[in-house]
Enzyme design. Structure first.
Site, mmCIF file in Angstrom:
data_model
loop_
_atom_site.group_PDB
_atom_site.id
_atom_site.type_symbol
_atom_site.label_atom_id
_atom_site.label_comp_id
_atom_site.label_asym_id
_atom_site.label_seq_id
_atom_site.Cartn_x
_atom_site.Cartn_y
_atom_site.Cartn_z
ATOM 1 C CB CYS A 255 -0.924 -0.013 1.221
ATOM 2 S SG CYS A 255 -1.995 1.433 1.340
ATOM 3 C CB CYS B 268 -0.702 2.305 3.989
ATOM 4 S SG CYS B 268 -2.310 1.750 3.415
ATOM 5 C CG ASP B 269 3.089 1.193 4.627
ATOM 6 O OD1 ASP B 269 2.564 1.648 5.659
ATOM 7 O OD2 ASP B 269 2.962 0.013 4.259
#
Length: 304
Positions: free
Chosen positions: A132, A135-136
């Site tokens: 992701c 997300c990261d």
């Protein structure tokens, strides 16, 4: 559970929530069962520019708007992991880890999940390997990263990363990296900090305590490509394992087979959104959510 619902919707993404909104407006006794967080995989998208009404919106924000809209109509959402659907009797039984639920009709909207490389990436998830980008990405601010993938998913990941990281190296085992929309390729090709390596077959994630790069084979020659982080973007596969043995027809890729009315091969069971295959787009999922509910309503009326 003793209660028999008119309708159970399995999945709380755009398709499932749309079906839920229409179900509540139709005054159907409805339960929506979501495994994790409501909103679906669109929440993991970076900037969404092709959903009508929003020329530019973050995927997470769009997902939240779907959830807020559904909750405004008091859609009953519970969290459980569905293990099996029993279609041997009526009403149907939906068997989860926490409870067994009963319904006269079912809409399946469980979407897809990330496809894995099938190498040793599981050893490094959370330690330099991620699926992701939204997300990261910020863990790699001003660092160098690798995107391993194909097609539109890999291109999207690279574009999501390019303004955050120092450099993106895209590794694909295809002869050419292509995206569904030409504008995405234009942006990729104009980015000064994105490098694309084609015909590179991933062999192994490198590292000990954390991922440090990828070992690839290019024209039969092995090469180590180092980076601070690795994002895997190989595309998606359907969340349909729980349907095995249910009698619901799946195609060879595991997607639910439906007709234009979102009907499966079993009367009273419908499927919509990404789980039904085709173009994996949020606008398609929303449209099919409405169609599936219309078909479910017609079926429920026939029972009366």
């Amino acid at each position: 559970m003793d209660e028999v619902y008119d309708l159970i919707i399995i999945g709380g993404g755009p398709a499932g929530l749309t079906a839920g909104i229409y179900a509540m407006r139709a005054k159907l006794n409805t339960l929506c069962i979501e495994k994790e967080n409501e909103g679906g995989k669109i929440a993991e998208a970076g900037i969404v520019e092709n959903y009508p009404g929003f020329d530019n919106i973050r995927g997470f924000e769009l997902a939240q708007k779907f959830v807020e809209h559904a909750k405004k109509f008091n859609l009953n959402i519970t969290h459980d992991t569905i293990k099996k659907i029993d279609t041997s009797d009526r009403p149907f039984k939906v068997i989860g880890e926490n409870n067994t639920y009963t319904a006269k009709a079912i809409i399946i909207a469980t979407g897809t999940k990330d496809k894995k490389l099938g190498l040793n990436e599981d050893d490094f998830v959370g330690r330099g390997v991620s699926y992701c980008t939204t997300c990261d990405a910020f863990f790699y601010l001003n660092k160098e990263v690798i995107v391993v993938g194909r097609g539109t998913p890999a291109v999207m990941s690279a574009l999501n990363l390019k303004d955050i990281v120092k450099k993106v190296t895209v590794i694909t085992d295809k002869e050419e990296l292509r995206a569904a929309e030409s504008i995405m390729m234009e942006r990729l090709n104009s980015a000064e900090n994105i490098e694309v390596i084609t015909n590179a077959k991933p062999l192994k994630i490198l590292g000990s305590d954390k991922a440090e790069g990828v070992l690839v084979s290019i024209d039969g020659e092995e090469k180590e490509i180092k980076a601070d982080g690795i994002f895997i973007s190989m595309g998606h596969i359907p969340n349909s394992e729980f349907l095995e043995g249910s009698g619901i027809e799946l195609n060879k890729s595991g997607f639910v087979v439906v007709d234009k009315s979102c009907k499966t091969n079993i009367d009273g069971i419908f499927a919509c959104g990404d789980i039904a295959g085709g173009v994996l787009q949020v606008s398609k999922a929303v449209g099919e959510g409405a169609v599936a509910l219309a078909s479910a309503s017609k079926y429920l009326n026939s029972l009366k």
